[in-house]
Enzyme design. Structure first.
Site, PDB file in Angstrom:
ATOM      1  N   GLN A 111      -0.705  -2.058   3.684  1.00 49.87           N
ATOM      2  CA  GLN A 111      -0.822  -1.118   2.567  1.00 49.87           C
ATOM      3  C   GLN A 111       0.512  -0.933   1.831  1.00 49.87           C
ATOM      4  O   GLN A 111       0.525  -0.720   0.618  1.00 49.87           O
ATOM      5  CB  GLN A 111      -1.339   0.232   3.093  1.00 49.87           C
ATOM      6  CG  GLN A 111      -1.966   1.114   2.033  1.00 49.87           C
ATOM      7  CD  GLN A 111      -3.416   0.763   1.718  1.00 49.87           C
ATOM      8  OE1 GLN A 111      -4.207   0.530   2.617  1.00 49.87           O
ATOM      9  NE2 GLN A 111      -3.774   0.711   0.449  1.00 49.87           N
ATOM     10  N   LYS A 114       0.723  -3.941  -0.595  1.00 51.38           N
ATOM     11  CA  LYS A 114      -0.373  -3.850  -1.564  1.00 51.38           C
ATOM     12  C   LYS A 114      -0.055  -2.776  -2.603  1.00 51.38           C
ATOM     13  O   LYS A 114      -0.164  -2.997  -3.809  1.00 51.38           O
ATOM     14  CB  LYS A 114      -1.666  -3.498  -0.829  1.00 51.38           C
ATOM     15  CG  LYS A 114      -2.875  -3.409  -1.719  1.00 51.38           C
ATOM     16  CD  LYS A 114      -4.041  -2.696  -1.050  1.00 51.38           C
ATOM     17  CE  LYS A 114      -4.398  -3.278   0.299  1.00 51.38           C
ATOM     18  NZ  LYS A 114      -5.750  -2.865   0.742  1.00 51.38           N
ATOM     19  N   LYS A 126      -2.044   4.572   6.721  1.00 53.71           N
ATOM     20  CA  LYS A 126      -3.455   4.381   7.076  1.00 53.71           C
ATOM     21  C   LYS A 126      -3.801   5.359   8.176  1.00 53.71           C
ATOM     22  O   LYS A 126      -2.933   5.767   8.947  1.00 53.71           O
ATOM     23  CB  LYS A 126      -3.699   2.955   7.584  1.00 53.71           C
ATOM     24  CG  LYS A 126      -5.105   2.470   7.350  1.00 53.71           C
ATOM     25  CD  LYS A 126      -5.297   1.986   5.925  1.00 53.71           C
ATOM     26  CE  LYS A 126      -6.749   1.703   5.618  1.00 53.71           C
ATOM     27  NZ  LYS A 126      -6.880   0.983   4.332  1.00 53.71           N
ATOM     28  N   GLY A 165     -10.772   6.578   1.312  1.00 50.70           N
ATOM     29  CA  GLY A 165     -11.736   5.960   2.207  1.00 50.70           C
ATOM     30  C   GLY A 165     -11.335   4.557   2.635  1.00 50.70           C
ATOM     31  O   GLY A 165     -10.414   3.948   2.094  1.00 50.70           O
ATOM     32  N   ASP A 166     -12.010   4.063   3.622  1.00 46.07           N
ATOM     33  CA  ASP A 166     -11.958   2.675   4.077  1.00 46.07           C
ATOM     34  C   ASP A 166     -13.310   2.477   4.796  1.00 46.07           C
ATOM     35  O   ASP A 166     -14.262   3.208   4.491  1.00 46.07           O
ATOM     36  CB  ASP A 166     -10.744   2.451   4.999  1.00 46.07           C
ATOM     37  CG  ASP A 166     -10.459   0.974   5.263  1.00 46.07           C
ATOM     38  OD1 ASP A 166      -9.831   0.333   4.417  1.00 46.07           O
ATOM     39  OD2 ASP A 166     -10.879   0.448   6.310  1.00 46.07           O
ATOM     40  N   ASN A 241     -19.151  -1.193   0.521  1.00 43.04           N
ATOM     41  CA  ASN A 241     -18.649  -0.826  -0.802  1.00 43.04           C
ATOM     42  C   ASN A 241     -17.942  -1.975  -1.518  1.00 43.04           C
ATOM     43  O   ASN A 241     -18.167  -2.219  -2.703  1.00 43.04           O
ATOM     44  CB  ASN A 241     -17.719   0.387  -0.648  1.00 43.04           C
ATOM     45  CG  ASN A 241     -17.061   0.754  -1.959  1.00 43.04           C
ATOM     46  OD1 ASN A 241     -15.938   0.359  -2.220  1.00 43.04           O
ATOM     47  ND2 ASN A 241     -17.768   1.468  -2.802  1.00 43.04           N
TER      48      ASN A 241
HETATM   49  O1  2IT Z   1      -7.462  -0.810   1.891  1.00 41.62           O
HETATM   50  C1  2IT Z   1      -7.326  -0.060   0.911  1.00 41.62           C
HETATM   51  O2  2IT Z   1      -6.554  -0.316  -0.013  1.00 41.62           O
HETATM   52  C2  2IT Z   1      -8.138   1.163   0.884  1.00 41.62           C
HETATM   53  N1  2IT Z   1      -8.921   1.372   1.804  1.00 41.62           N
HETATM   54  C3  2IT Z   1      -8.009   2.132  -0.249  1.00 41.62           C
HETATM   55  C4  2IT Z   1      -6.807   2.990  -0.083  1.00 41.62           C
HETATM   56  C5  2IT Z   1      -6.689   4.082  -1.111  1.00 41.62           C
HETATM   57  O3  2IT Z   1      -5.820   4.948  -0.887  1.00 41.62           O
HETATM   58  O4  2IT Z   1      -7.416   4.110  -2.094  1.00 41.62           O
END
Ligand code: 2IT
Length: 448
Positions: A111, A114, A126, A165-166, A241
């Site tokens: 993350q 990203k 996370k 979410g995840d 999703n």
């Molecule tokens: O893996 C990801 O980028 C997410 N699950 C979304 C993380 C977010 O804070 O929108």
């Protein structure tokens, strides 16, 4: 010849025993940035890599709740706040039985890069729990979310850490989490969580943003290699999703989706998955059973293959949208044997490192998740900005921003790999482009 980064991979292994997913992503990211580290001796001196692989903070907590039978249940909750060099911690919550520190750390580490690639001011984190939402009643999910937030609320805030979410966490769960946060703090801090429902401060377009962004990214990959997405056949995995948003944008772009999968097997539908078939992903997801087989009963002409993965189906483009380590070396061999040229990751780390290497060594263009699926978190950052300015945005405005962000991520990743490797390699380029941003901000803030 020994690489500089190997020393830090060894530190990560020593410090995180029994957590192979985290080691996998550390090896992947650090492997790419060796030439950058060689060019910047100050990174070594400032302990930059040693700091990068150590989360700033990680918490684990007991979550106690009562099920519909009056039985007390105990789960474990987590939040790993990995890096705040670029902004408040940002990243999703995953509720799944497989959740343990190795999964939390791999997701938190990914993350960081990203989020840096989005160009927006968000750090990396996370969290989640080993709670399994499948088969739980709505009331049970609500009580679990309330119990989870009863500890988590101390550690988050609009300028501190903003979960979303995840897997297993979507609009419904975010709503319950938000309600409990508000009850505990007496604040309508809408910017404390993203992926909210629109009626309570959510962003129009956030639900489909991850999948839409993946398809925009894949389209740039194809175009950079002289091909068009329209008319291409596509195979994906998953029906959650991310898979749903991907399927929807594929039909809008005129590509033909012919297969998808669940934990129970895969569906082949050579007529193409469009219209109500795409919407049916939502029905499958909401069934709480986590199976895709019912699709074949609902849509004649399609076929269910129990217990199999979809990677043997011939296609022009593959997009794994399910979960980590879905594609192993044997599947990469099938994909290459199918004559495929494009492979774009949708889920987080869906491909083992050896499978990525095999695909690339055999001429397949690989789009890495941290670049391709960054549209979700990018729209989360836009949601934070909407909440801060207290003015709703409209969907078209969001789509335009998302399209621009995905193009920039593609182009910046391609440029970084050209600079350091002299070739078009989005895997290395995404790691380098993300890392350089974080490294610069980390060192500007002193050795903390
Ligand atoms: O893996 C990801 O980028 C997410 N699950 C979304 C993380 C977010 O804070 O929108």
């Amino acid at each position: 010849m020994a690489r500089i980064v190997d020393k830090y991979i060894e530190i990560a292994k020593r410090r995180n025993p029994g957590e192979p997913e985290f080691i996998q992503t550390v090896e992947e990211v650090l492997g790419s940035i060796e030439p950058v580290v060689q060019q910047h001796p100050e990174y070594e001196k400032s302990g930059l890599l040693a700091r990068l692989i150590e989360p700033e903070r990680g918490i684990s907590f007991r979550v106690t709740w009562v099920d519909d039978n009056g039985q007390v249940q105990v789960n474990r909750g987590y939040r790993y706040q990995f890096n705040s060099a670029l902004g408040p911690y940002k990243g999703g919550l995953r509720f799944a039985p497989s959740v343990y520190p190795g999964i939390m750390k791999f997701l938190g580490f990914e993350q960081i890069f990203k989020n840096a690639l989005t160009g927006l001011p968000i750090g990396g984190a996370k969290g989640g729990s080993d709670f399994d939402p499948n088969g739980k009643s709505d009331a049970e999910v609500m009580r679990f979310c309330q119990a989870f937030m009863t500890e988590l609320y101390r550690h988050i805030g609009p300028e501190i850490d903003v979960p979303a979410g995840d897997l297993g966490v979507a609009g419904r769960e975010i709503g319950y989490l938000y309600g409990q946060y508000k009850r505990l703090t007496t604040r309508f801090d809408s910017g404390v969580l993203t992926g909210k429902q629109i009626v309570m401060g959510g962003l129009p377009g956030r639900t489909e943003a991850t999948g839409y962004g993946i398809v925009f990214f894949a389209e740039h990959m194809l175009q950079a290699n002289g091909e068009e997405l329209a008319g291409k056949t596509v195979v994906i995995s998953g029906f959650g999703n991310v898979a749903w948003g991907t399927a929807d944008m594929l039909q809008k772009k005129g590509a033909k989706l012919i297969a998808f999968s669940g934990p129970d097997g895969y569906i082949l539908d050579e007529a193409g998955i469009t219209g109500e078939k795409v919407d049916y992903f939502l029905t499958l997801r909401n069934s709480g059973k986590n199976i895709c087989a019912p699709y074949a009963d609902k849509f004649p002409g399609s076929k269910f293959f129990p217990g199999e993965k979809p990677w043997g189906v011939k296609a022009d483009l593959y997009i794994p949208c399910a979960t980590q380590n879905d594609v192993h070396l044997e599947h990469a061999k099938q994909i290459v044997a199918n004559g495929c040229k494009f492979y774009c990751e949708g889920a987080n780390m869906p491909t083992t490192n050896e499978a990525v290497k095999y695909l690339q060594d055999n001429g397949v263009i690989v789009g890495p998740a941290k670049a391709a699926n960054a549209g979700g978190v990018a729209c989360s950052a836009i949601e934070m900005s909407q909440n801060a300015r207290k003015m709703p945005m409209d969907r078209e405005e969001v789509y335009a921003m998302l399209a621009k962000i995905m193009k920039n991520i593609h182009d910046n990743s391609a440029a970084a790999s050209q600079e350091f490797y002299g070739k078009y390699d989005l895997v290395a380029g995404a790691n380098i482009a993300g890392f350089l941003k974080v490294a610069e901000a980390m060192n500007a803030q002193g050795y903390v």
